[in-house]
Design a protein around this motif. Sequence first.
Motif, PDB file in Angstrom:
ATOM      1  N   GLN A  96       0.825  -1.205   0.000  1.00  0.00           N
ATOM      2  CA  GLN A  96       0.000   0.000   0.000  1.00  0.00           C
ATOM      3  C   GLN A  96       0.865   1.264   0.000  1.00  0.00           C
ATOM      4  O   GLN A  96       0.699   2.137  -0.853  1.00  0.00           O
ATOM      5  CB  GLN A  96      -0.924  -0.003   1.229  1.00  0.00           C
ATOM      6  N   ILE A  97       1.791   1.371   0.934  1.00  0.00           N
ATOM      7  CA  ILE A  97       2.561   2.611   1.090  1.00  0.00           C
ATOM      8  C   ILE A  97       3.625   2.772   0.018  1.00  0.00           C
ATOM      9  O   ILE A  97       4.105   3.883  -0.221  1.00  0.00           O
ATOM     10  CB  ILE A  97       3.221   2.680   2.484  1.00  0.00           C
ATOM     11  N   GLY A  98       4.004   1.682  -0.639  1.00  0.00           N
ATOM     12  CA  GLY A  98       5.073   1.754  -1.629  1.00  0.00           C
ATOM     13  C   GLY A  98       4.733   2.611  -2.836  1.00  0.00           C
ATOM     14  O   GLY A  98       5.645   3.073  -3.543  1.00  0.00           O
ATOM     15  N   PHE A  99       3.464   2.861  -3.081  1.00  0.00           N
ATOM     16  CA  PHE A  99       3.039   3.628  -4.250  1.00  0.00           C
ATOM     17  C   PHE A  99       2.556   5.032  -3.881  1.00  0.00           C
ATOM     18  O   PHE A  99       2.079   5.757  -4.752  1.00  0.00           O
ATOM     19  CB  PHE A  99       1.925   2.880  -4.984  1.00  0.00           C
ATOM     20  N   LEU A 100       2.676   5.405  -2.613  1.00  0.00           N
ATOM     21  CA  LEU A 100       2.215   6.713  -2.171  1.00  0.00           C
ATOM     22  C   LEU A 100       3.275   7.781  -2.387  1.00  0.00           C
ATOM     23  O   LEU A 100       4.473   7.488  -2.469  1.00  0.00           O
ATOM     24  CB  LEU A 100       1.814   6.662  -0.701  1.00  0.00           C
ATOM     25  N   VAL A 107       6.488  19.096  -3.750  1.00  0.00           N
ATOM     26  CA  VAL A 107       7.514  18.187  -4.256  1.00  0.00           C
ATOM     27  C   VAL A 107       6.866  16.932  -4.827  1.00  0.00           C
ATOM     28  O   VAL A 107       5.777  16.531  -4.416  1.00  0.00           O
ATOM     29  CB  VAL A 107       8.510  17.799  -3.137  1.00  0.00           C
ATOM     30  N   ASP A 108       7.567  16.325  -5.765  1.00  0.00           N
ATOM     31  CA  ASP A 108       7.141  15.068  -6.367  1.00  0.00           C
ATOM     32  C   ASP A 108       8.153  13.994  -5.974  1.00  0.00           C
ATOM     33  O   ASP A 108       9.176  13.819  -6.635  1.00  0.00           O
ATOM     34  CB  ASP A 108       7.057  15.213  -7.888  1.00  0.00           C
ATOM     35  N   ARG A 109       7.863  13.301  -4.868  1.00  0.00           N
ATOM     36  CA  ARG A 109       8.777  12.286  -4.335  1.00  0.00           C
ATOM     37  C   ARG A 109       7.975  11.136  -3.732  1.00  0.00           C
ATOM     38  O   ARG A 109       6.807  11.310  -3.383  1.00  0.00           O
ATOM     39  CB  ARG A 109       9.679  12.879  -3.232  1.00  0.00           C
ATOM     40  N   PRO A 110       8.606   9.977  -3.573  1.00  0.00           N
ATOM     41  CA  PRO A 110       7.928   8.882  -2.868  1.00  0.00           C
ATOM     42  C   PRO A 110       7.698   9.240  -1.409  1.00  0.00           C
ATOM     43  O   PRO A 110       8.425  10.058  -0.831  1.00  0.00           O
ATOM     44  CB  PRO A 110       8.905   7.705  -3.011  1.00  0.00           C
ATOM     45  N   LEU A 111       6.701   8.632  -0.816  1.00  0.00           N
ATOM     46  CA  LEU A 111       6.455   8.848   0.605  1.00  0.00           C
ATOM     47  C   LEU A 111       7.609   8.299   1.440  1.00  0.00           C
ATOM     48  O   LEU A 111       7.991   8.886   2.452  1.00  0.00           O
ATOM     49  CB  LEU A 111       5.142   8.168   1.010  1.00  0.00           C
ATOM     50  N   ILE A 112       8.182   7.191   1.020  1.00  0.00           N
ATOM     51  CA  ILE A 112       9.285   6.558   1.746  1.00  0.00           C
ATOM     52  C   ILE A 112      10.599   7.254   1.410  1.00  0.00           C
ATOM     53  O   ILE A 112      10.890   7.517   0.245  1.00  0.00           O
ATOM     54  CB  ILE A 112       9.374   5.063   1.391  1.00  0.00           C
ATOM     55  N   ASP A 113      11.382   7.549   2.425  1.00  0.00           N
ATOM     56  CA  ASP A 113      12.715   8.112   2.219  1.00  0.00           C
ATOM     57  C   ASP A 113      13.684   6.936   2.025  1.00  0.00           C
ATOM     58  O   ASP A 113      14.246   6.399   2.979  1.00  0.00           O
ATOM     59  CB  ASP A 113      13.129   8.961   3.426  1.00  0.00           C
ATOM     60  N   TYR A 114      13.890   6.546   0.769  1.00  0.00           N
ATOM     61  CA  TYR A 114      14.695   5.370   0.477  1.00  0.00           C
ATOM     62  C   TYR A 114      16.178   5.588   0.792  1.00  0.00           C
ATOM     63  O   TYR A 114      16.888   4.632   1.131  1.00  0.00           O
ATOM     64  CB  TYR A 114      14.517   4.957  -0.984  1.00  0.00           C
ATOM     65  N   ALA A 246      14.804  12.456  -7.802  1.00  0.00           N
ATOM     66  CA  ALA A 246      14.068  12.379  -6.536  1.00  0.00           C
ATOM     67  C   ALA A 246      12.627  11.923  -6.745  1.00  0.00           C
ATOM     68  O   ALA A 246      12.001  11.405  -5.819  1.00  0.00           O
ATOM     69  CB  ALA A 246      14.086  13.737  -5.840  1.00  0.00           C
ATOM     70  N   ALA A 247      12.096  12.115  -7.948  1.00  0.00           N
ATOM     71  CA  ALA A 247      10.704  11.767  -8.220  1.00  0.00           C
ATOM     72  C   ALA A 247      10.505  10.295  -8.557  1.00  0.00           C
ATOM     73  O   ALA A 247       9.360   9.832  -8.623  1.00  0.00           O
ATOM     74  CB  ALA A 247      10.169  12.630  -9.369  1.00  0.00           C
ATOM     75  N   VAL A 248      11.585   9.541  -8.780  1.00  0.00           N
ATOM     76  CA  VAL A 248      11.466   8.121  -9.123  1.00  0.00           C
ATOM     77  C   VAL A 248      10.832   7.369  -7.952  1.00  0.00           C
ATOM     78  O   VAL A 248      11.328   7.448  -6.817  1.00  0.00           O
ATOM     79  CB  VAL A 248      12.843   7.527  -9.470  1.00  0.00           C
ATOM     80  N   GLN A 249       9.767   6.648  -8.199  1.00  0.00           N
ATOM     81  CA  GLN A 249       9.028   5.988  -7.124  1.00  0.00           C
ATOM     82  C   GLN A 249       9.826   4.861  -6.486  1.00  0.00           C
ATOM     83  O   GLN A 249       9.742   4.632  -5.277  1.00  0.00           O
ATOM     84  CB  GLN A 249       7.698   5.446  -7.655  1.00  0.00           C
ATOM     85  N   PHE A 250      10.605   4.138  -7.283  1.00  0.00           N
ATOM     86  CA  PHE A 250      11.434   3.044  -6.759  1.00  0.00           C
ATOM     87  C   PHE A 250      12.876   3.282  -7.231  1.00  0.00           C
ATOM     88  O   PHE A 250      13.323   2.703  -8.217  1.00  0.00           O
ATOM     89  CB  PHE A 250      10.913   1.693  -7.246  1.00  0.00           C
ATOM     90  N   PRO A 251      13.616   4.142  -6.529  1.00  0.00           N
ATOM     91  CA  PRO A 251      14.956   4.555  -6.969  1.00  0.00           C
ATOM     92  C   PRO A 251      15.924   3.385  -7.013  1.00  0.00           C
ATOM     93  O   PRO A 251      16.027   2.615  -6.040  1.00  0.00           O
ATOM     94  CB  PRO A 251      15.374   5.595  -5.927  1.00  0.00           C
ATOM     95  N   PHE A 255      17.726   0.854  -3.739  1.00  0.00           N
ATOM     96  CA  PHE A 255      17.265  -0.530  -3.792  1.00  0.00           C
ATOM     97  C   PHE A 255      18.428  -1.493  -4.033  1.00  0.00           C
ATOM     98  O   PHE A 255      18.441  -2.609  -3.491  1.00  0.00           O
ATOM     99  CB  PHE A 255      16.201  -0.693  -4.878  1.00  0.00           C
ATOM    100  N   SER A 256      19.403  -1.086  -4.823  1.00  0.00           N
ATOM    101  CA  SER A 256      20.576  -1.934  -5.049  1.00  0.00           C
ATOM    102  C   SER A 256      21.375  -2.107  -3.768  1.00  0.00           C
ATOM    103  O   SER A 256      21.842  -3.213  -3.450  1.00  0.00           O
ATOM    104  CB  SER A 256      21.460  -1.314  -6.144  1.00  0.00           C
ATOM    105  N   LEU A 257      21.530  -1.027  -3.011  1.00  0.00           N
ATOM    106  CA  LEU A 257      22.251  -1.099  -1.737  1.00  0.00           C
ATOM    107  C   LEU A 257      21.504  -1.982  -0.741  1.00  0.00           C
ATOM    108  O   LEU A 257      22.122  -2.779  -0.022  1.00  0.00           O
ATOM    109  CB  LEU A 257      22.430   0.310  -1.174  1.00  0.00           C
TER     110      LEU A 257
END
Length: 419
Positions: A96-100, A107-114, A246-251, A255-257
Amino acid sequence: MLHVLLNAAVFVLSTRRLDSEDDDDESQTLSEIEPWRLALTTILAVTFGACAAGAGIGGGGLLVPTYAFVLGVGARNAVPLSGSTILGVALGNYLQIGFLKHPNPLVDRPLIDYNLAAFMNSALLLGTVFGVLFNTLLPELIIIILLMLVLFYNAFRTIRKGFRLRDKESKEMEVQEKSAKQEQRFEVEEAKATGSTDSLDGTDLAPEQLPLTEQKEEGELEDIDLEKNEAPAPTSDALAKLNASAAVQFPPVPFSLLALSLLFIVIYSLVKGGVIGGISACSAGWWVWYCTPIIFYGAMCYGIAVWYLKPLHERRVEAGFLYVEGDLKWDNDTIRRFPIISWIAGVAAALLGIGGGMILGPVMLDIGIVPQVATATNGFSIIFTAISSVVQFIAAGRLSPELSGWAIGSGFIAGQIGS
């Protein structure tokens, strides 16, 4: 405070059990558990997990007493089951939260601070290594006492933060009220100076006394740039690239790290548990391998800070990147805040069966991270600490895959409900 009372009950029951018999550290299977216990525990686990998902924490403060007392496995064996349930909750919540998106419309950023999640993850997973070790070595009574202390401390910090937020909001409301009264008094004085009483209701105001929006219509203040709820347009190619990144939903970089750190802990756990590699337990090679996470995660944490986060922050500052309220600026002070507290959260997650969010959540709020972002980032980070703990317990023979699968399934349903 329900989780504190439940743990107090488990504390009393555990002391009585320890007086009569030692706890069995061997993992159980579903067929060995009475059906009524299994059914009641499933209902409670889903309920508590749903509540935890909504708060952005793991929920171990409620799950450990449930498994220890209702399921009847004891506090020590309840910890791996709690970790499995927390993993399911986190996975269900992330769907659910992964797409918010970030709550600030500027700003246009994911809700999660990756970026924050990737930086904390190294220290979190290193902490789980020590947490699993301490869970094996420490008496059950000590584990219960430590869990109660963590829950009491977390409750204290949360209540204190709530009072501070209330005081802050009250002061802001007072300032707004004073400002409104001053503006009204100014309008009255202006009306008296012009000799017009009709201006008090705005029906006979001169153009320069009209509200800004009406002045715009009258053509008196065409050059006024009213504040808009929009982000400023990029002024350079560098800034445009930073905004797009910064706007990429799944950076991909964070994710690689995260994937690299998780892959290491899985391989590490399987080798240490003798599943692969054939290293004899407690041999010289085994102890050398046991200490490798310290080097690996220490180097990874340092590398993320020095070669990724600090240069990223410097590029953002140079390009004029828009930092909004609650954003982390990755300077030296910010970087120093997280490794130690993340390591402690990882230890607590594996030792006590909590998700780590109970410790990290109040810290994030204290440094000013927006509550929605803090909750979502905590919920995401819990996935990796829970996987690390569950894999290590299974590899060590402390948790049966069958029972773990049941707990993960219950947690996943709870995560969907809670989110």
